[in-house]
Design a protein around this motif. Sequence first.
Motif, PDB file in Angstrom:
ATOM      1  N   ALA A 139      59.319  45.411  85.984  1.00  0.00           N
ATOM      2  CA  ALA A 139      59.022  46.534  86.873  1.00  0.00           C
ATOM      3  C   ALA A 139      57.566  46.497  87.339  1.00  0.00           C
ATOM      4  CB  ALA A 139      59.320  47.850  86.167  1.00  0.00           C
ATOM      5  N   LYS A 140      56.650  46.175  86.416  1.00  0.00           N
ATOM      6  CA  LYS A 140      55.229  46.060  86.778  1.00  0.00           C
ATOM      7  C   LYS A 140      55.014  44.926  87.775  1.00  0.00           C
ATOM      8  CE  LYS A 140      53.031  47.340  82.441  1.00  0.00           C
ATOM      9  NZ  LYS A 140      52.169  46.818  81.388  1.00  0.00           N
ATOM     10  N   ALA A 141      55.659  43.794  87.538  1.00  0.00           N
ATOM     11  CA  ALA A 141      55.508  42.634  88.418  1.00  0.00           C
ATOM     12  C   ALA A 141      56.014  42.949  89.823  1.00  0.00           C
ATOM     13  CB  ALA A 141      56.244  41.434  87.839  1.00  0.00           C
ATOM     14  N   TYR A 142      57.123  43.656  89.926  1.00  0.00           N
ATOM     15  CA  TYR A 142      57.647  44.029  91.239  1.00  0.00           C
ATOM     16  C   TYR A 142      56.684  44.960  91.972  1.00  0.00           C
ATOM     17  CZ  TYR A 142      60.541  46.032  94.868  1.00  0.00           C
ATOM     18  OH  TYR A 142      61.014  46.456  96.082  1.00  0.00           O
ATOM     19  N   ALA A 143      56.149  45.952  91.249  1.00  0.00           N
ATOM     20  CA  ALA A 143      55.226  46.901  91.873  1.00  0.00           C
ATOM     21  C   ALA A 143      53.958  46.203  92.359  1.00  0.00           C
ATOM     22  CB  ALA A 143      54.883  48.014  90.893  1.00  0.00           C
ATOM     23  N   GLU A 144      53.437  45.281  91.575  1.00  0.00           N
ATOM     24  CA  GLU A 144      52.233  44.550  91.981  1.00  0.00           C
ATOM     25  C   GLU A 144      52.516  43.634  93.169  1.00  0.00           C
ATOM     26  OE1 GLU A 144      50.704  42.508  88.601  1.00  0.00           O
ATOM     27  OE2 GLU A 144      50.260  44.367  87.521  1.00  0.00           O
ATOM     28  N   LYS A 145      53.687  42.986  93.163  1.00  0.00           N
ATOM     29  CA  LYS A 145      54.046  42.072  94.243  1.00  0.00           C
ATOM     30  C   LYS A 145      54.206  42.810  95.567  1.00  0.00           C
ATOM     31  CE  LYS A 145      58.143  40.283  95.237  1.00  0.00           C
ATOM     32  NZ  LYS A 145      59.433  39.685  95.071  1.00  0.00           N
ATOM     33  N   GLU A 146      54.759  44.025  95.518  1.00  0.00           N
ATOM     34  CA  GLU A 146      55.003  44.801  96.738  1.00  0.00           C
ATOM     35  C   GLU A 146      53.826  45.707  97.106  1.00  0.00           C
ATOM     36  OE1 GLU A 146      57.591  44.413  98.753  1.00  0.00           O
ATOM     37  OE2 GLU A 146      58.342  42.861  97.419  1.00  0.00           O
ATOM     38  N   GLY A 147      52.786  45.747  96.288  1.00  0.00           N
ATOM     39  CA  GLY A 147      51.610  46.569  96.582  1.00  0.00           C
ATOM     40  C   GLY A 147      51.850  48.050  96.366  1.00  0.00           C
ATOM     41  N   ILE A 148      52.646  48.386  95.381  1.00  0.00           N
ATOM     42  CA  ILE A 148      52.962  49.778  95.078  1.00  0.00           C
ATOM     43  C   ILE A 148      52.089  50.236  93.926  1.00  0.00           C
ATOM     44  CG2 ILE A 148      54.778  51.360  94.325  1.00  0.00           C
ATOM     45  CD1 ILE A 148      56.786  49.318  95.479  1.00  0.00           C
ATOM     46  N   ALA A 149      51.383  51.342  94.116  1.00  0.00           N
ATOM     47  CA  ALA A 149      50.574  51.911  93.037  1.00  0.00           C
ATOM     48  C   ALA A 149      51.509  52.633  92.079  1.00  0.00           C
ATOM     49  CB  ALA A 149      49.544  52.876  93.604  1.00  0.00           C
ATOM     50  N   ALA A 150      51.736  52.046  90.916  1.00  0.00           N
ATOM     51  CA  ALA A 150      52.708  52.585  89.974  1.00  0.00           C
ATOM     52  C   ALA A 150      52.014  53.190  88.768  1.00  0.00           C
ATOM     53  CB  ALA A 150      53.670  51.495  89.526  1.00  0.00           C
ATOM     54  N   HIS A 151      52.526  54.330  88.347  1.00  0.00           N
ATOM     55  CA  HIS A 151      52.061  55.026  87.148  1.00  0.00           C
ATOM     56  C   HIS A 151      53.148  54.859  86.090  1.00  0.00           C
ATOM     57  CE1 HIS A 151      50.636  58.079  84.427  1.00  0.00           C
ATOM     58  NE2 HIS A 151      51.731  58.796  84.604  1.00  0.00           N
ATOM     59  N   ILE A 152      52.777  54.363  84.921  1.00  0.00           N
ATOM     60  CA  ILE A 152      53.745  54.104  83.861  1.00  0.00           C
ATOM     61  C   ILE A 152      53.792  55.311  82.923  1.00  0.00           C
ATOM     62  CG2 ILE A 152      54.347  52.604  81.934  1.00  0.00           C
ATOM     63  CD1 ILE A 152      52.816  50.403  83.532  1.00  0.00           C
ATOM     64  N   VAL A 153      54.980  55.872  82.775  1.00  0.00           N
ATOM     65  CA  VAL A 153      55.191  57.006  81.881  1.00  0.00           C
ATOM     66  C   VAL A 153      55.657  56.451  80.538  1.00  0.00           C
ATOM     67  CG1 VAL A 153      56.494  59.123  81.514  1.00  0.00           C
ATOM     68  CG2 VAL A 153      55.837  58.459  83.831  1.00  0.00           C
ATOM     69  N   PRO A 154      54.891  56.654  79.471  1.00  0.00           N
ATOM     70  CA  PRO A 154      55.291  56.090  78.178  1.00  0.00           C
ATOM     71  C   PRO A 154      56.552  56.764  77.647  1.00  0.00           C
ATOM     72  CG  PRO A 154      53.374  57.483  77.919  1.00  0.00           C
ATOM     73  CD  PRO A 154      53.640  57.393  79.391  1.00  0.00           C
ATOM     74  N   THR A 155      57.331  55.996  76.907  1.00  0.00           N
ATOM     75  CA  THR A 155      58.557  56.506  76.314  1.00  0.00           C
ATOM     76  C   THR A 155      58.210  57.337  75.085  1.00  0.00           C
ATOM     77  OG1 THR A 155      59.664  54.516  77.049  1.00  0.00           O
ATOM     78  CG2 THR A 155      60.794  55.824  75.392  1.00  0.00           C
ATOM     79  N   PRO A 156      58.719  58.570  75.005  1.00  0.00           N
ATOM     80  CA  PRO A 156      58.424  59.369  73.806  1.00  0.00           C
ATOM     81  C   PRO A 156      59.143  58.796  72.593  1.00  0.00           C
ATOM     82  CG  PRO A 156      59.929  60.543  75.252  1.00  0.00           C
ATOM     83  CD  PRO A 156      59.513  59.302  75.974  1.00  0.00           C
ATOM     84  N   SER A 157      58.511  58.936  71.455  1.00  0.00           N
ATOM     85  CA  SER A 157      59.120  58.402  70.233  1.00  0.00           C
ATOM     86  C   SER A 157      60.279  59.296  69.796  1.00  0.00           C
ATOM     87  CB  SER A 157      58.085  58.315  69.117  1.00  0.00           C
ATOM     88  OG  SER A 157      57.602  59.609  68.817  1.00  0.00           O
ATOM     89  N   ARG A 158      61.287  58.662  69.232  1.00  0.00           N
ATOM     90  CA  ARG A 158      62.455  59.406  68.763  1.00  0.00           C
ATOM     91  C   ARG A 158      62.175  59.973  67.388  1.00  0.00           C
ATOM     92  NH1 ARG A 158      67.399  55.762  68.595  1.00  0.00           N
ATOM     93  NH2 ARG A 158      68.168  57.625  67.558  1.00  0.00           N
ATOM     94  N   THR A 159      62.483  61.225  67.202  1.00  0.00           N
ATOM     95  CA  THR A 159      62.354  61.848  65.885  1.00  0.00           C
ATOM     96  C   THR A 159      63.739  62.275  65.430  1.00  0.00           C
ATOM     97  OG1 THR A 159      61.926  63.998  66.890  1.00  0.00           O
ATOM     98  CG2 THR A 159      60.008  62.666  66.322  1.00  0.00           C
ATOM     99  N   LEU A 160      64.112  61.857  64.255  1.00  0.00           N
ATOM    100  CA  LEU A 160      65.413  62.196  63.714  1.00  0.00           C
ATOM    101  C   LEU A 160      65.260  63.270  62.651  1.00  0.00           C
ATOM    102  CD1 LEU A 160      66.882  58.613  63.260  1.00  0.00           C
ATOM    103  CD2 LEU A 160      67.325  60.223  65.103  1.00  0.00           C
ATOM    104  N   LYS A 161      66.113  64.265  62.729  1.00  0.00           N
ATOM    105  CA  LYS A 161      66.126  65.315  61.716  1.00  0.00           C
ATOM    106  C   LYS A 161      67.287  65.001  60.785  1.00  0.00           C
ATOM    107  CE  LYS A 161      66.630  70.247  61.089  1.00  0.00           C
ATOM    108  NZ  LYS A 161      67.032  71.503  61.713  1.00  0.00           N
ATOM    109  N   LEU A 162      66.977  64.365  59.676  1.00  0.00           N
ATOM    110  CA  LEU A 162      68.011  63.986  58.731  1.00  0.00           C
ATOM    111  C   LEU A 162      68.341  65.177  57.845  1.00  0.00           C
ATOM    112  CD1 LEU A 162      66.733  60.446  57.753  1.00  0.00           C
ATOM    113  CD2 LEU A 162      68.484  61.052  59.405  1.00  0.00           C
ATOM    114  N   GLN A 163      69.612  65.537  57.853  1.00  0.00           N
ATOM    115  CA  GLN A 163      70.052  66.699  57.099  1.00  0.00           C
ATOM    116  C   GLN A 163      71.466  66.424  56.609  1.00  0.00           C
ATOM    117  OE1 GLN A 163      69.909  70.229  59.437  1.00  0.00           O
ATOM    118  NE2 GLN A 163      70.797  71.522  57.883  1.00  0.00           N
ATOM    119  N   SER A 164      71.735  66.794  55.406  1.00  0.00           N
ATOM    120  CA  SER A 164      73.080  66.595  54.879  1.00  0.00           C
ATOM    121  C   SER A 164      73.931  67.832  55.167  1.00  0.00           C
ATOM    122  CB  SER A 164      73.034  66.322  53.382  1.00  0.00           C
ATOM    123  OG  SER A 164      72.637  67.476  52.696  1.00  0.00           O
ATOM    124  N   TYR A 165      75.220  67.657  55.084  1.00  0.00           N
ATOM    125  CA  TYR A 165      76.147  68.754  55.345  1.00  0.00           C
ATOM    126  C   TYR A 165      75.981  69.875  54.321  1.00  0.00           C
ATOM    127  CZ  TYR A 165      80.574  71.162  56.113  1.00  0.00           C
ATOM    128  OH  TYR A 165      81.531  72.111  56.370  1.00  0.00           O
TER     129      TYR A 165
END
Length: 92
Positions: free
Chosen positions: A61-87
């Motif tokens: 995606a970065k390579a395509y944006a640079e090749k086409e001259g598009i100013a791209a802002h990268i939004v980082p992926t939020p980390s997954r948080t798991l709530k482990l709970q037993s029944y």
Amino acid sequence: MHARIFQEPKNAMQSGRARTQRWVLEFAPAEPRRADPLMGWAGSGDTQRQVKLTFPTLEAAKAYAEKEGIAAHIVPTPSRTLKLQSYADNFR
């Protein structure tokens, strides 16, 4: 042209993680939406808003944006948080 690159989130209606590894390049709106005088629907003449490009990796995606001259802002992926709970914890 401005765009943002982000990783597609999991749909709320799905339990699996299918199609969450893809990266999406989405263009920022160039003009604001305005109400149609006849129907009252919101719309604009910006056709780039309809374009979504998907890529297998962030680097592609970065390579395509640079090749086409598009100013791209990268939004980082939020980390997954798991709530482990037993029944049994429901009855404490």
